[in-house]
Design a protein around this motif. Structure first.
Motif, PDB file in Angstrom:
ATOM      1  N   ASP A  35       0.857  -1.188   0.000  1.00  0.00           N
ATOM      2  CA  ASP A  35       0.000   0.000   0.000  1.00  0.00           C
ATOM      3  C   ASP A  35       0.888   1.231   0.000  1.00  0.00           C
ATOM      4  O   ASP A  35       1.872   1.281   0.740  1.00  0.00           O
ATOM      5  CB  ASP A  35      -0.915   0.005   1.227  1.00  0.00           C
ATOM      6  N   ARG A  82      -0.338   0.924   5.777  1.00  0.00           N
ATOM      7  CA  ARG A  82       0.611  -0.181   5.660  1.00  0.00           C
ATOM      8  C   ARG A  82       1.236  -0.509   7.016  1.00  0.00           C
ATOM      9  O   ARG A  82       1.272  -1.671   7.431  1.00  0.00           O
ATOM     10  CB  ARG A  82       1.687   0.144   4.626  1.00  0.00           C
ATOM     11  N   SER A 114      -3.287  -6.071  -0.520  1.00  0.00           N
ATOM     12  CA  SER A 114      -2.865  -5.041  -1.458  1.00  0.00           C
ATOM     13  C   SER A 114      -3.942  -3.998  -1.715  1.00  0.00           C
ATOM     14  O   SER A 114      -5.107  -4.346  -1.949  1.00  0.00           O
ATOM     15  CB  SER A 114      -2.472  -5.669  -2.802  1.00  0.00           C
ATOM     16  N   ASP A 115      -3.500  -2.742  -1.690  1.00  0.00           N
ATOM     17  CA  ASP A 115      -4.355  -1.664  -2.161  1.00  0.00           C
ATOM     18  C   ASP A 115      -4.559  -1.890  -3.658  1.00  0.00           C
ATOM     19  O   ASP A 115      -3.754  -2.562  -4.318  1.00  0.00           O
ATOM     20  CB  ASP A 115      -3.669  -0.322  -1.911  1.00  0.00           C
TER      21      ASP A 115
END
Length: 142
Positions: free
Chosen positions: A27, A33, A70-71
């Motif tokens: 991220d 994060r 994950s972004d």
């Protein structure tokens, strides 16, 4: 939002239930994060954080991750593009996507690339914990 938007139980059943699990958090938002890393470490899992998909893919053994959080929207490669690249290389890994925005089209893209879940930011930490437990095949905490 307090509930995952999507969760693919079929993918979750493929992961071993074990505390010797390596989780990657990707991220570009440092605060998210770092908070996610802290939460994951507190559960006893191994964790590594990356500020971009390219940073993750550039490490010597990025494929060692058992679970990726994950972004989706990041500068450079998106989380979905990263998952597609891993798929093309034959690396099946559970990916929990997180995003500040969620709509049916995004949910469809996550599903099409084989994403395990899509969590809409902000969400309670327990929602992420539950998704991680499902990803590793351990539906109950502890």
């Amino acid at each position: 939002m307090d509930e995952p938007i999507a969760l693919n139980a079929e993918k979750a059943s493929q992961m071993p239930a074990s505390r010797n699990v390596h989780i990657a958090v990707i991220d570009d938002d440092d605060s998210f994060r770092l908070a996610a890393e802290w939460l994951i470490k507190s559960l006893g899992y191994h964790v590594a954080g990356y500020e971009s998909a390219e940073a993750f893919l550039g490490v010597p053994a990025p494929r060692a991750a058992d679970v990726i959080i994950s972004d989706i929207q990041m500068p450079g490669m998106t989380g979905i593009e990263m998952k597609q690249k891993l798929n093309e290389e034959g690396h099946e890994v559970a990916v929990i996507f997180v995003s500040a925005q969620a709509d049916p089209a995004l949910l469809r893209r996550v599903s099409e690339c084989g994403g395990l879940a899509l969590l809409q930011k902000p969400f309670h930490g327990q929602i992420l914990i539950d998704a991680i437990h499902r990803a590793i095949g351990d539906p109950s905490p502890g």
